[in-house]
Enzyme design. Structure first.
Site, PDB file in Angstrom:
ATOM      1  N   SER A 198       0.870  -1.180   0.000  1.00  0.00           N
ATOM      2  CA  SER A 198       0.000   0.000   0.000  1.00  0.00           C
ATOM      3  C   SER A 198       0.907   1.229   0.000  1.00  0.00           C
ATOM      4  CB  SER A 198      -0.837   0.000   1.279  1.00  0.00           C
ATOM      5  OG  SER A 198      -1.452   1.256   1.482  1.00  0.00           O
ATOM      6  N   TYR A 202      -2.010  -1.405  10.747  1.00  0.00           N
ATOM      7  CA  TYR A 202      -2.166  -1.626   9.302  1.00  0.00           C
ATOM      8  C   TYR A 202      -0.957  -1.074   8.540  1.00  0.00           C
ATOM      9  CZ  TYR A 202      -3.879  -1.476   4.540  1.00  0.00           C
ATOM     10  OH  TYR A 202      -3.994  -1.644   3.183  1.00  0.00           O
TER      11      TYR A 202
HETATM   12  N1  LIG Z   1      -8.809  -0.442  -1.023  1.00  0.00           N
HETATM   13  C1  LIG Z   1      -7.763   0.310  -0.705  1.00  0.00           C
HETATM   14  O1  LIG Z   1      -7.868   1.536  -0.572  1.00  0.00           O
HETATM   15  C2  LIG Z   1      -6.396  -0.324  -0.555  1.00  0.00           C
HETATM   16  C3  LIG Z   1      -5.278   0.528  -0.582  1.00  0.00           C
HETATM   17  C4  LIG Z   1      -4.013  -0.029  -0.426  1.00  0.00           C
HETATM   18  C5  LIG Z   1      -3.871  -1.404  -0.258  1.00  0.00           C
HETATM   19  N2  LIG Z   1      -4.976  -2.203  -0.246  1.00  0.00           N
HETATM   20  C6  LIG Z   1      -4.782  -3.661  -0.050  1.00  0.00           C
HETATM   21  O2  LIG Z   1      -5.344  -4.348  -1.149  1.00  0.00           O
HETATM   22  C7  LIG Z   1      -5.651  -5.680  -0.758  1.00  0.00           C
HETATM   23  C8  LIG Z   1      -7.055  -6.027  -1.241  1.00  0.00           C
HETATM   24  O3  LIG Z   1      -7.996  -5.226  -0.544  1.00  0.00           O
HETATM   25  P1  LIG Z   1      -9.278  -4.606  -1.255  1.00  0.00           P
HETATM   26  O4  LIG Z   1      -9.130  -3.131  -1.240  1.00  0.00           O
HETATM   27  O5  LIG Z   1      -9.549  -5.273  -2.538  1.00  0.00           O
HETATM   28  O6  LIG Z   1     -10.397  -4.924  -0.160  1.00  0.00           O
HETATM   29  P2  LIG Z   1     -11.538  -6.022  -0.097  1.00  0.00           P
HETATM   30  O7  LIG Z   1     -12.493  -5.864  -1.207  1.00  0.00           O
HETATM   31  O8  LIG Z   1     -12.049  -5.966   1.302  1.00  0.00           O
HETATM   32  O9  LIG Z   1     -10.747  -7.401  -0.321  1.00  0.00           O
HETATM   33  C9  LIG Z   1     -10.045  -8.047   0.675  1.00  0.00           C
HETATM   34  C10 LIG Z   1      -9.940  -9.517   0.316  1.00  0.00           C
HETATM   35  O10 LIG Z   1      -9.182 -10.188   1.338  1.00  0.00           O
HETATM   36  C11 LIG Z   1      -9.887 -11.338   1.729  1.00  0.00           C
HETATM   37  N3  LIG Z   1      -9.608 -11.688   3.119  1.00  0.00           N
HETATM   38  C12 LIG Z   1      -9.683 -10.868   4.203  1.00  0.00           C
HETATM   39  N4  LIG Z   1      -9.457 -11.581   5.319  1.00  0.00           N
HETATM   40  C13 LIG Z   1      -9.227 -12.870   4.923  1.00  0.00           C
HETATM   41  C14 LIG Z   1      -8.957 -14.076   5.614  1.00  0.00           C
HETATM   42  N5  LIG Z   1      -8.905 -14.127   6.959  1.00  0.00           N
HETATM   43  N6  LIG Z   1      -8.772 -15.211   4.914  1.00  0.00           N
HETATM   44  C15 LIG Z   1      -8.857 -15.177   3.547  1.00  0.00           C
HETATM   45  N7  LIG Z   1      -9.125 -14.071   2.830  1.00  0.00           N
HETATM   46  C16 LIG Z   1      -9.309 -12.935   3.522  1.00  0.00           C
HETATM   47  C17 LIG Z   1     -11.356 -11.006   1.520  1.00  0.00           C
HETATM   48  O11 LIG Z   1     -12.120 -12.176   1.283  1.00  0.00           O
HETATM   49  P3  LIG Z   1     -13.176 -12.831   2.297  1.00  0.00           P
HETATM   50  O12 LIG Z   1     -13.787 -11.751   3.112  1.00  0.00           O
HETATM   51  O13 LIG Z   1     -14.141 -13.526   1.375  1.00  0.00           O
HETATM   52  O14 LIG Z   1     -12.351 -13.792   3.091  1.00  0.00           O
HETATM   53  C18 LIG Z   1     -11.301 -10.182   0.234  1.00  0.00           C
HETATM   54  O15 LIG Z   1     -11.346 -11.029  -0.889  1.00  0.00           O
HETATM   55  C19 LIG Z   1      -5.478  -5.722   0.759  1.00  0.00           C
HETATM   56  O16 LIG Z   1      -4.242  -6.331   1.079  1.00  0.00           O
HETATM   57  C20 LIG Z   1      -5.459  -4.258   1.161  1.00  0.00           C
HETATM   58  O17 LIG Z   1      -4.728  -4.044   2.342  1.00  0.00           O
HETATM   59  C21 LIG Z   1      -6.229  -1.700  -0.380  1.00  0.00           C
END
Ligand SMILES: NC(=O)c1ccc[n+]([C@@H]2O[C@H](COP(=O)([O-])OP(=O)(O)OC[C@H]3O[C@@H](n4cnc5c(N)ncnc54)[C@H](OP(=O)(O)O)[C@@H]3O)[C@@H](O)[C@H]2O)c1
Length: 260
Positions: A137, A150
């Site tokens: 991130s 985080y």
């Molecule tokens: N959105 C942002 O602004 C942003 C910015 C920088 C970095 N990121 C990073 O991008 C990545 C993806 O996040 P996103 O933004 O796409 O959010 P998201 O839509 O909430 O996706 C998160 C994913 O992680 C999975 N997950 C969470 N806990 C889990 C567990 N215990 N076991 C297995 N799977 C798990 C969730 O699936 P289930 O709930 O089905 O398990 C979901 O598929 C993350 O690492 C996040 O930190 C996001």
């Protein structure tokens, strides 16, 4: 291309879009997350639309043996691409955060990513072929008051991934770090960041995934998807720490709709 990619956190957001990017190129997929129905729906969509083969594995990466179990289940499937995307954040003061949440965040964001990388990397090096994409991130570049754990987990992900990109430099295996800025996914609401100034100009998950996927395919070490934040990151070494900490805190406190 029919290379198999394993993507964690593929049930929504950036992970689901990364799966679409790979399927578009004709690649087979192993999708991992907890929500079975979402995985099955995505599997159907991709198999029908792109004629690729998709295996959906329902797994909670917070469980102690999940990563080893996942490796045992998939090690004979010739995983050419490993995408460690599963992760979550939580806004709030550290002293009031639930200890369970802190521990599971470290487990999913850090432990699972590290163990999966350690398990799959030797196979890739033996074949002298493979790609790893770890999702960090822009939060990885500075400490984050009000999201202290985080930001720290993402600093770890970037540090580990950059180090590994150098360790594998003399092979055909590559390790890429994707550093998204605020991105429109479920993350915003789940981490209680809806309404913060940071998410006012959030990017689409599709754009972020496409940029990350392309960088991984080119074997780049790092990609920051938010241009504005990329510029600010370059300035960080010249900004006094006290100031950068207070700006980061303010950005996460601000409610953009409050004064409208
Ligand atoms: N959105 C942002 O602004 C942003 C910015 C920088 C970095 N990121 C990073 O991008 C990545 C993806 O996040 P996103 O933004 O796409 O959010 P998201 O839509 O909430 O996706 C998160 C994913 O992680 C999975 N997950 C969470 N806990 C889990 C567990 N215990 N076991 C297995 N799977 C798990 C969730 O699936 P289930 O709930 O089905 O398990 C979901 O598929 C993350 O690492 C996040 O930190 C996001």
């Amino acid at each position: 291309m029919n290379k198999t990619a394993l993507i964690t956190g593929a049930s929504s957001g950036i992970g689901a879009e990364l799966a679409r990017e790979h399927a578009k190129k004709g690649g087979n997929l192993i999708l991992v997350a907890r929500r079975k129905e979402l995985l099955e729906t995505l599997k159907q969509e991709l198999e029908q639309q792109y004629s690729v083969s998709v295996l959906a594995i329902c797994k909670d990466l917070n469980q102690p043996d999940a990563t080893h179990g996942l490796y045992e289940q998939t090690k004979d499937l010739n995983v050419e691409i490993l995408i460690n995307n599963a992760g979550f954040g939580l806004l709030g003061a550290f002293d009031q955060a639930e200890i369970d949440k802190i521990e599971s965040m470290i487990h999913v964001n850090v432990m699972a990513l590290t163990t999966l990388t350690r398990l799959f990397l030797p196979d890739m090096l033996r074949r002298n072929s493979g790609k790893i994409l770890n999702i960090a991130s822009t939060a990885s570049f500075m400490p984050g008051p009000l999201q202290a754990v985080y930001f720290a987990t993402k600093a770890y992900v970037r540090s580990l991934s950059w180090a590994l990109s150098e360790e594998v430099r003399n092979s055909s295996v590559t390790v890429t770090t994707l550093c998204p800025g605020p991105t429109r996914t479920e993350f915003e609401e789940k981490s209680k960041m809806s309404g913060t100034a940071l998410f006012e100009k959030a990017k689409s998950a599709q754009k972020v995934a496409q940029a990350g996927y392309n960088a991984m395919m080119k074997g780049k070490r790092n990609i920051v998807t938010d241009r504005g934040q990329h510029f600010l990151i370059k300035l960080l070494p010249f900004v006094p720490t006290k100031l950068s900490l207070s700006i980061t805190r303010k950005l996460q406190e601000t409610q953009p709709n409050k004064n409208k």
